[in-house]
Design a protein around this motif. Structure first.
Motif, short mmCIF file in Angstrom:
data_model
loop_
_atom_site.label_atom_id
_atom_site.label_comp_id
_atom_site.label_asym_id
_atom_site.label_seq_id
_atom_site.Cartn_x
_atom_site.Cartn_y
_atom_site.Cartn_z
N ALA A 39 -10.68 129.49 -21.10
CA ALA A 39 -10.51 129.70 -19.66
C ALA A 39 -10.23 131.16 -19.31
CB ALA A 39 -9.36 128.82 -19.14
N ALA A 40 -10.38 132.06 -20.30
CA ALA A 40 -10.00 133.46 -20.13
C ALA A 40 -11.17 134.35 -19.74
CB ALA A 40 -9.34 133.98 -21.40
N ASP A 41 -11.96 133.90 -18.76
CA ASP A 41 -13.03 134.73 -18.19
C ASP A 41 -14.00 135.25 -19.24
OD1 ASP A 41 -11.97 134.31 -15.69
OD2 ASP A 41 -11.01 136.27 -15.53
N CYS A 175 -1.30 130.19 -27.48
CA CYS A 175 -2.62 130.59 -26.98
C CYS A 175 -2.48 131.48 -25.74
CB CYS A 175 -3.48 129.37 -26.67
SG CYS A 175 -4.06 128.48 -28.15
N LEU A 176 -1.58 131.11 -24.84
CA LEU A 176 -1.32 131.96 -23.67
C LEU A 176 -0.73 133.30 -24.08
CD1 LEU A 176 0.09 129.40 -21.08
CD2 LEU A 176 -2.04 130.68 -20.89
N LYS A 190 -3.59 133.70 -14.81
CA LYS A 190 -4.78 133.05 -14.24
C LYS A 190 -5.21 131.87 -15.11
CE LYS A 190 -8.08 135.74 -12.74
NZ LYS A 190 -9.28 136.63 -12.74
N VAL A 191 -5.19 132.06 -16.42
CA VAL A 191 -5.54 130.98 -17.34
C VAL A 191 -4.57 129.82 -17.20
CG1 VAL A 191 -5.66 130.34 -19.79
CG2 VAL A 191 -6.67 132.50 -19.01
N ALA A 192 -3.27 130.14 -17.09
CA ALA A 192 -2.26 129.09 -16.94
C ALA A 192 -2.49 128.28 -15.67
CB ALA A 192 -0.87 129.71 -16.93
N PRO A 198 2.69 125.89 -17.55
CA PRO A 198 3.59 127.01 -17.27
C PRO A 198 3.03 128.31 -17.81
CG PRO A 198 4.80 125.15 -18.17
CD PRO A 198 3.34 124.84 -18.33
N PRO A 199 3.08 129.40 -17.05
CA PRO A 199 2.46 130.65 -17.47
C PRO A 199 3.18 131.37 -18.59
CG PRO A 199 3.59 130.97 -15.39
CD PRO A 199 3.63 129.49 -15.68
#
Length: 325
Positions: A39-41, A175-176, A190-192, A198-199
């Motif tokens: 999900a990280a662009d 991963c975040l 943004k991914v979170a 939770p970010p």
């Protein structure tokens, strides 16, 4: 021509992440890297492999078929060892798994989720290094791998080129953390949001929480935590927090620790450091101004807490992550 060059540069920036699925893998943890990093662009390409390219049994009532064999490990920038059921952990690697791990290029970042740390330890990659795994299997881990500096009380450990995480959802945290370390908090947040998680949960947050969900008849500190987050710039005291929650100091402190796994004071510092990191990455505010915005009395106080948390000064942190952005 210029557009083609820019596209080629963007292509070069894509990091290949190879996830190794072993027999007895947990499907939930296996899917985390693809879901979060995917999900990280477009910054990561995530592929999954097995030791022979064939299907693997999961700990559930089904098997998983993958599209890649172990040869893709040679192309990895990051390798993730997914968690396996405790019945599959061992102090030594099979010859097949050892041969597969030998395909990983020197300098490749290696990450384990939950019991995946047993694989790294059995390969000798964690000797003399700090690491973590699921709290439930820490006694077995210590018996098998006494040379590893095991910390059973944290969500994850970032030891540079090797990262280890605790059980289940801490795989999401690590991963975040990778996205944040590689590309800054703006993309990680943004991914979170995209994944509705939770970010930021710091690696040092407690892994095991005695009472994560209060009984229906028990008052929670959640509303007070939200209230405090909206006022991080204020000099909040334990008395004010307890008063907002309508509890005595002793009851509030005990219940807060039961729910969060941290004392109110430590939690406040953690949130202030997290907010400061975001401001350092996303703004040009002077360090003293950043400190005031997040509730630290002086820039020196911010420097002290940032150094204690991640080992760098605000200026170094800003230079690193603003350059990354």
């Amino acid at each position: 021509m210029k557009q083609e060059q820019e596209q080629e540069q963007e292509q070069e920036q894509v990091e290949r992440v190879v996830v190794l699925a072993l027999d007895g893998v947990y499907p939930f943890e296996l899917g985390m890297p693809s879901r979060i990093l995917g999900a990280a662009d477009g910054r990561y390409e995530v592929v999954t492999c097995t030791v022979d390219g064939g299907p693997v049994r999961t700990d559930a009532d089904f098997s998983i078929t993958v599209d890649h064999g172990p040869e893709v490990l040679r192309t990895a920038d990051t390798v993730v060892i997914a968690a396996v059921t405790p019945a599959r952990i061992a102090a030594a690697l099979s010859g097949e798994v050892a041969a597969v791990l030998a395909l990983i290029r020197p300098g490749t970042r290696v990450v384990s989720i939950c019991t995946g740390a047993f694989v790294l330890a059995a390969a000798g990659l964690l000797d003399g290094r700090r690491a973590t795994t699921h709290w439930h299997v820490t006694d077995a881990f210590r018996r098998m791998f006494p040379l590893v500096d095991l910390d059973p009380d944290v969500l994850f450990v970032d030891d540079g080129d090797i990262l280890t995480s605790a059980g289940a959802a801490s795989g999401i945290d690590i991963c975040l953390h990778i996205v944040r370390r590689d590309h800054g908090s703006e993309l990680a947040n943004k991914v979170a949001r995209r994944c509705v998680v939770p970010p930021l949960r710091e690696g040092g947050q407690a892994q095991f929480i005695e009472q994560p969900v209060p009984e229906p008849s028990t008052a929670s500190t959640a509303a007070t935590r939200d209230w405090a987050l909206a006022r991080l710039g204020d000099p909040l005291t334990l008395t004010e927090l307890a008063a907002h929650a309508g509890m005595s100091l002793r009851t509030f402190a005990r219940r807060f620790n039961d729910e969060v796994g941290l004392s109110p004071g430590r939690w406040l510092i953690q949130q202030r450091v997290a907010r400061a990191r975001h401001l350092l990455e996303s703004s040009d505010l002077p360090v003293d101004r950043v400190a005031g915005e997040v509730g630290f009395a002086t820039g020196a106080s911010l420097r002290q807490h940032l150094q204690a948390t991640i080992g760098v000064s605000p200026q170094t942190y800003r230079r690193t992550f603003q350059t990354t952005r």
